[in-house]
Design a protein around this motif. Structure first.
Motif, PDB file in Angstrom:
ATOM      1  N   TRP A 391       0.816  -1.212   0.000  1.00 23.31           N
ATOM      2  CA  TRP A 391       0.000   0.000   0.000  1.00 23.31           C
ATOM      3  C   TRP A 391       0.851   1.264   0.000  1.00 23.31           C
ATOM      4  O   TRP A 391       0.557   2.222  -0.712  1.00 23.31           O
ATOM      5  CB  TRP A 391      -0.958   0.023   1.179  1.00 23.31           C
ATOM      6  CG  TRP A 391      -1.827   1.243   1.143  1.00 23.31           C
ATOM      7  CD1 TRP A 391      -1.748   2.340   1.931  1.00 23.31           C
ATOM      8  CD2 TRP A 391      -2.885   1.499   0.211  1.00 23.31           C
ATOM      9  NE1 TRP A 391      -2.689   3.276   1.570  1.00 23.31           N
ATOM     10  CE2 TRP A 391      -3.401   2.780   0.509  1.00 23.31           C
ATOM     11  CE3 TRP A 391      -3.438   0.776  -0.849  1.00 23.31           C
ATOM     12  CZ2 TRP A 391      -4.446   3.341  -0.227  1.00 23.31           C
ATOM     13  CZ3 TRP A 391      -4.481   1.335  -1.561  1.00 23.31           C
ATOM     14  CH2 TRP A 391      -4.972   2.613  -1.241  1.00 23.31           C
ATOM     15  N   LYS A 393       3.825   1.575  -1.199  1.00 22.72           N
ATOM     16  CA  LYS A 393       4.367   1.708  -2.553  1.00 22.72           C
ATOM     17  C   LYS A 393       3.341   2.348  -3.481  1.00 22.72           C
ATOM     18  O   LYS A 393       3.689   3.189  -4.336  1.00 22.72           O
ATOM     19  CB  LYS A 393       4.783   0.334  -3.089  1.00 22.72           C
ATOM     20  CG  LYS A 393       6.089  -0.190  -2.517  1.00 22.72           C
ATOM     21  CD  LYS A 393       6.456  -1.545  -3.113  1.00 22.72           C
ATOM     22  CE  LYS A 393       7.797  -2.037  -2.581  1.00 22.72           C
ATOM     23  NZ  LYS A 393       8.172  -3.364  -3.130  1.00 22.72           N
ATOM     24  N   TYR A 394       2.097   1.973  -3.338  1.00 24.63           N
ATOM     25  CA  TYR A 394       1.036   2.610  -4.122  1.00 24.63           C
ATOM     26  C   TYR A 394       0.994   4.106  -3.847  1.00 24.63           C
ATOM     27  O   TYR A 394       0.903   4.922  -4.774  1.00 24.63           O
ATOM     28  CB  TYR A 394      -0.311   1.961  -3.786  1.00 24.63           C
ATOM     29  CG  TYR A 394      -1.523   2.738  -4.245  1.00 24.63           C
ATOM     30  CD1 TYR A 394      -1.961   2.666  -5.562  1.00 24.63           C
ATOM     31  CD2 TYR A 394      -2.227   3.560  -3.357  1.00 24.63           C
ATOM     32  CE1 TYR A 394      -3.074   3.381  -5.988  1.00 24.63           C
ATOM     33  CE2 TYR A 394      -3.333   4.282  -3.775  1.00 24.63           C
ATOM     34  CZ  TYR A 394      -3.752   4.189  -5.087  1.00 24.63           C
ATOM     35  OH  TYR A 394      -4.843   4.914  -5.507  1.00 24.63           O
ATOM     36  N   GLU A 395       1.077   4.484  -2.601  1.00 23.59           N
ATOM     37  CA  GLU A 395       0.985   5.896  -2.240  1.00 23.59           C
ATOM     38  C   GLU A 395       2.137   6.716  -2.812  1.00 23.59           C
ATOM     39  O   GLU A 395       1.963   7.893  -3.144  1.00 23.59           O
ATOM     40  CB  GLU A 395       0.937   6.054  -0.721  1.00 23.59           C
ATOM     41  CG  GLU A 395      -0.371   5.593  -0.100  1.00 23.59           C
ATOM     42  CD  GLU A 395      -0.504   6.030   1.337  1.00 23.59           C
ATOM     43  OE1 GLU A 395       0.397   6.739   1.842  1.00 23.59           O
ATOM     44  OE2 GLU A 395      -1.506   5.664   1.977  1.00 23.59           O
ATOM     45  N   TYR A 399       3.662   1.724  -8.567  1.00 23.26           N
ATOM     46  CA  TYR A 399       2.504   0.865  -8.776  1.00 23.26           C
ATOM     47  C   TYR A 399       2.894  -0.567  -9.136  1.00 23.26           C
ATOM     48  O   TYR A 399       2.236  -1.519  -8.703  1.00 23.26           O
ATOM     49  CB  TYR A 399       1.604   1.480  -9.848  1.00 23.26           C
ATOM     50  CG  TYR A 399       1.159   2.879  -9.504  1.00 23.26           C
ATOM     51  CD1 TYR A 399       0.503   3.151  -8.309  1.00 23.26           C
ATOM     52  CD2 TYR A 399       1.425   3.948 -10.365  1.00 23.26           C
ATOM     53  CE1 TYR A 399       0.109   4.434  -7.970  1.00 23.26           C
ATOM     54  CE2 TYR A 399       1.030   5.241 -10.046  1.00 23.26           C
ATOM     55  CZ  TYR A 399       0.391   5.478  -8.849  1.00 23.26           C
ATOM     56  OH  TYR A 399       0.008   6.767  -8.524  1.00 23.26           O
ATOM     57  N   SER A 402       3.822  -2.201  -5.987  1.00 25.16           N
ATOM     58  CA  SER A 402       2.627  -2.453  -5.182  1.00 25.16           C
ATOM     59  C   SER A 402       1.911  -3.719  -5.660  1.00 25.16           C
ATOM     60  O   SER A 402       1.526  -4.574  -4.851  1.00 25.16           O
ATOM     61  CB  SER A 402       1.678  -1.251  -5.265  1.00 25.16           C
ATOM     62  OG  SER A 402       0.493  -1.494  -4.542  1.00 25.16           O
ATOM     63  N   GLN A 423      -6.290  -3.445  -2.802  1.00 25.95           N
ATOM     64  CA  GLN A 423      -5.060  -2.657  -2.933  1.00 25.95           C
ATOM     65  C   GLN A 423      -4.412  -2.903  -4.298  1.00 25.95           C
ATOM     66  O   GLN A 423      -3.937  -1.976  -4.964  1.00 25.95           O
ATOM     67  CB  GLN A 423      -4.073  -3.035  -1.822  1.00 25.95           C
ATOM     68  CG  GLN A 423      -4.519  -2.585  -0.450  1.00 25.95           C
ATOM     69  CD  GLN A 423      -3.513  -2.920   0.643  1.00 25.95           C
ATOM     70  OE1 GLN A 423      -3.746  -2.590   1.793  1.00 25.95           O
ATOM     71  NE2 GLN A 423      -2.412  -3.557   0.305  1.00 25.95           N
ATOM     72  N   LYS A 424      -4.396  -4.162  -4.693  1.00 27.10           N
ATOM     73  CA  LYS A 424      -3.841  -4.505  -6.001  1.00 27.10           C
ATOM     74  C   LYS A 424      -4.624  -3.818  -7.120  1.00 27.10           C
ATOM     75  O   LYS A 424      -4.032  -3.289  -8.082  1.00 27.10           O
ATOM     76  CB  LYS A 424      -3.874  -6.021  -6.177  1.00 27.10           C
ATOM     77  CG  LYS A 424      -3.379  -6.518  -7.528  1.00 27.10           C
ATOM     78  CD  LYS A 424      -3.514  -8.032  -7.611  1.00 27.10           C
ATOM     79  CE  LYS A 424      -3.172  -8.538  -8.997  1.00 27.10           C
ATOM     80  NZ  LYS A 424      -3.338 -10.022  -9.092  1.00 27.10           N
ATOM     81  N   ALA A 427      -3.691  -0.146  -7.565  1.00 26.52           N
ATOM     82  CA  ALA A 427      -2.406   0.005  -8.253  1.00 26.52           C
ATOM     83  C   ALA A 427      -2.548  -0.307  -9.741  1.00 26.52           C
ATOM     84  O   ALA A 427      -1.987   0.401 -10.607  1.00 26.52           O
ATOM     85  CB  ALA A 427      -1.364  -0.906  -7.612  1.00 26.52           C
ATOM     86  N   GLU A 430      -4.052   2.632 -11.614  1.00 30.38           N
ATOM     87  CA  GLU A 430      -3.115   3.735 -11.880  1.00 30.38           C
ATOM     88  C   GLU A 430      -2.136   3.381 -12.982  1.00 30.38           C
ATOM     89  O   GLU A 430      -1.588   4.272 -13.642  1.00 30.38           O
ATOM     90  CB  GLU A 430      -2.367   4.108 -10.598  1.00 30.38           C
ATOM     91  CG  GLU A 430      -3.250   4.661  -9.492  1.00 30.38           C
ATOM     92  CD  GLU A 430      -4.107   5.833  -9.946  1.00 30.38           C
ATOM     93  OE1 GLU A 430      -3.546   6.787 -10.540  1.00 30.38           O
ATOM     94  OE2 GLU A 430      -5.337   5.800  -9.708  1.00 30.38           O
ATOM     95  N   ASN A 497      -5.630   7.738  -5.880  1.00 27.69           N
ATOM     96  CA  ASN A 497      -4.662   8.482  -6.671  1.00 27.69           C
ATOM     97  C   ASN A 497      -5.255   9.008  -7.970  1.00 27.69           C
ATOM     98  O   ASN A 497      -6.451   8.900  -8.219  1.00 27.69           O
ATOM     99  CB  ASN A 497      -3.414   7.622  -6.913  1.00 27.69           C
ATOM    100  CG  ASN A 497      -2.464   7.656  -5.723  1.00 27.69           C
ATOM    101  OD1 ASN A 497      -2.746   8.261  -4.697  1.00 27.69           O
ATOM    102  ND2 ASN A 497      -1.317   6.995  -5.864  1.00 27.69           N
TER     103      ASN A 497
END
Length: 517
Positions: A391, A393-395, A399, A402, A423-424, A427, A430, A497
Motif C-alpha cells: 500500500w 508503494k502505491y501511495e 505501482y 505495489s 489494494q492490487k 495500483a 493507476e 490516486n
C-alpha cells in the motif's frame, strides 16, 4: 493508514553420612551438546518436541507435553535423523500436561539427567530451552537451543501443572521440549508459550508476538506424579518443607491467567506481588501488559518505565512501551522505543513492523518502506508486512512494486484477501490496467472482508468500461452504506490516486448518482 492492513522434594534416599559434590556449571556450548543428543522431534500427530529420560534394553522413554501427542500416528525423530513409530503413550493423572512416549531402537541414544530438586531453581538463573520450533521460513523444523532466564519458580501448581516461568524466546514446536540449567540437567518441560497463551498485538490486528514469558512443568512435579502412577524407575520422593515463594506463585498465576484473557486478575496478582517485593523488575512488566490490555495505556507506560529503569536490557519492555505510546498517538517516542528494542534484539521483527507504521504516521514513507523490507528479510512469510509495504508503494507511485507485493501476499494466502485484492486493483488502475483492476475488485467483492471502497472502486471502473447498469447498482449500494464516498476530498484523504480519482469525479457527476439521498 486507511487502506493499509495494517510471551518440595529431594529425590531418592541418602544415608546421613553421604553427600553430593556440587556439579560445576558447563558452558552454553556444552549444555547445547547434551540437549542436542537427548532432545527429539515429535511429528505427524502434531509438531512438538520431547526429551529421552529412560532406556531399558531397546526401549526408550520420552517425556513431553501431553498436548504434543494428543493425536494418533506420532513419529519420533532422534538426533541422528532416524524416525521411529511411537509404541506407547502414557498421559499423566490430574490433567497435568505431561506424557511419556515410548519407541524401540537398537541404536544407543543419550539419556538426559534430571535435576535432583527443581525447587532450588531461583529467579534470575540462566536456563535453556531446546526443541524443534515451527517457523514460516523453514519447511522442516531444525534443532534450536534458546537461552533465557527464570522469572519465577512457584510452589503452587497452576492449571495443568505449570509453575515455572521463564523468558526464553520460544516458538510453536518447542512445546514438550526440555528446559535445562547451566549444569546440563533437565529442570522442566516447556509447554505454554507462543502457541498457547494470549499474545501481544502489533499495530496490525493480525500480527501478534508473545509477551515474553513461558510456563514449564518442573522435574519435581514430574517425579512426584510418576511415583504416584507407579511408573518404573521413579521411587516415591522424600518430602521436605517447601520454601514459601509467594511472588513466584503470583507470577505463575498471572501468566496462566493470560491464557484466559483475565487481565483484571493479572493486575490484582501483580499488585500483591509488588507489595511483597517492589524491587523485582519483571512484576512491573507484567502489570504493564495487563494495564495496556485493559486500556490504561498511560498506566502501562509508567510500569514499563519502572521495569526499564530497573532492567534496561529487555527488548520486549521497550517494544511494549513503544506500542502503548503509539496507541496514545506519540509516534516519535514510539519510534525511539522501537529503536531501543531493535538495538537489543536486531531480529525483533514486530519492532521493525510497528516502527514502519509509526514512521508512516509521521509521513516518513521511505522510512516505513525500509522497515517493512527489514521485517520481511527477517520473516519472509510476514504477510502483513507485504500488504502494508504494497500500500505504501502505491501511495508513493511505485505501482508495479505495489502489484508485486500484493501478489506475494495473495500467493501466501493473506488472512485479509479482500483488502489485498482491492489494494492490487487500485495500483492496477493507476497503471492503466482497468480491466485487470476490475478482475481484482470482483475477487475482493466476494471475500468476507469486503468494504465499501471495493464496491465503489469497482463501480467507477465499470462505468468507464461502459457497463453503466452494474456500475450504478454497485455505486448506489456503496454510497448508501457510506455517504462520504460522494465527497472527493474524502476519497483523496483515503489516498485514491490520480487516475481513479479523475474517473470518480466523472462518475459522481452523473445524474443517477447525484439523485442518491
Amino acid at each position: 493508514m486507511n487502506n493499509c492492513l495494517l510471551p518440595i522434594v529431594l529425590l531418592g534416599s541418602a544415608s546421613i553420612l553421604s553427600y553430593v559434590l556440587p556439579a560445576s556449571a558447563l558452558s552454553p556450548v556444552e549444555v547445547q551438546r547434551i540437549a542436542k543428543q537427548t532432545t527429539v522431534r515429535i511429528k505427524d500427530c502434531d509438531q512438538g518436541s520431547g526429551v529421552i529420560i529412560q532406556k531399558s534394553g531397546s526401549s526408550y522413554t520420552i517425556l513431553t507435553a501431553a498436548h504434543a501427542t494428543r493425536n494418533n500416528g506420532c513419529q519420533i525423530v532422534t538426533a541422528d535423523d532416524s524416525e521411529y513409530k511411537v509404541t506407547e503413550v502414557t498421559p499423566f493423572i490430574n490433567s497435568v500436561d505431561l506424557a511419556l512416549v515410548k519407541f524401540t531402537s537398537n541404536k544407543t541414544y543419550r539419556v538426559a539427567k534430571l535435576i535432583d530438586n527443581s525447587d532450588r531453581i531461583e529467579g534470575g538463573e540462566n536456563i535453556y530451552v531446546s526443541g524443534f520450533p515451527v517457523t514460516t521460513a523453514i519447511v522442516d523444523p531444525i534443532f534450536t537451543f534458546v537461552q533465557g532466564k527464570v522469572i519465577g519458580n512457584g510452589n503452587k501448581l497452576q492449571l495443568k501443572g505449570y509453575s515455572m516461568v521463564y523468558d526464553n524466546l520460544t516458538l510453536p514446536g518447542h512445546s514438550g521440549g526440555p528446559v535445562w540449567n547451566s549444569k546440563g540437567e533437565m529442570i522442566a518441560i516447556h509447554g505454554q508459550g507462543d502457541i498457547n497463551t494470549k499474545l501481544q498485538q502489533t499495530d496490525s490486528p493480525n500480527v501478534r508476538i508473545k509477551t515474553g514469558f513461558n510456563l514449564g512443568i518442573t522435574a519435581n512435579t514430574f517425579i512426584k506424579l510418576a511415583a504416584k502412577m507407579g511408573i518404573p524407575g521413579y521411587a516415591a520422593p522424600i518430602t521436605v518443607a517447601a520454601t514459601l515463594k509467594p511472588v513466584d506463585d503470583l507470577i505463575a498465576s498471572a501468566v496462566a491467567r493470560e491464557r484466559k484473557g483475565d487481565y483484571r486478575g493479572i493486575l490484582n496478582d501483580m499488585n500483591m506481588a509488588i507489595a511483597i517485593n517492589p524491587q523485582k523488575d519483571s512484576l512491573y512488566y507484567i502489570r504493564g501488559n495487563a494495564k495496556s490490555e485493559l486500556g490504561d495505556k498511560k498506566g502501562a507506560v509508567e510500569d514499563y518505565n519502572r521495569n526499564i529503569m530497573m532492567n534496561p536490557k529487555v527488548a520486549a519492555a521497550y517494544y511494549n512501551r513503544g506500542t502503548a505510546k503509539y496507541k496514545l498517538g506519540d509516534w516519535q517516542q514510539a519510534i525511539e522505543d522501537y529503536d531501543s528494542s531493535i538495538k537489543i534484539n536486531p531480529q525483533y521483527v514486530a519492532a521493525f513492523y510497528n516502527r514502519a507504521n509509526a514512521k508512516y504516521r509521521l509521513r516518513d514513507k521511505q522510512g516505513a518502506l525500509a522497515d517493512y523490507s527489514r521485517a520481511i528479510a527477517i520473516a519472509p512469510r510476514f504477510l502483513e508486512a507485504y500488504s502494508s509495504r504494497g500500500w505504501v508503494k502505491y501511495e508513493v507511485g511505485d505501482y508495479d512494486g505495489s502489484v508485486s507485493d500484493n501478489n506475494l501476499a495473495i500467493a501466501m494466502n493473506h488472512p485479509r484477501l479482500g483488502k489485498v485484492y482491492s489494494q492490487k486493483a487500485f495500483a492496477q488502475y493507476e497503471l492503466g490496467n482497468r480491466s485487470d483492476a476490475i478482475l481484482s475488485w470482483r475477487k475482493a467483492l466476494n471475500l468476507p472482508d469486503m468494504v465499501q471502497d471495493i464496491q465503489f472502486g469497482l463501480a467507477v471502473a465499470l462505468y468507464h468500461q461502459g457497463k453503466q447498469d452494474e456500475a450504478f447498482q454497485l455505486g448506489e449500494v456503496a454510497i448508501r452504506a457510506d455517504k462520504q464516498l460522494r465527497d472527493i476530498q474524502y476519497l483523496r484523504a483515503k489516498n485514491w490516486n490520480k487516475n481513479i480519482l479523475k474517473d470518480a469525479v466523472k462518475f459522481l457527476q452523473t445524474t443517477r448518482i447525484q439523485r442518491i439521498k
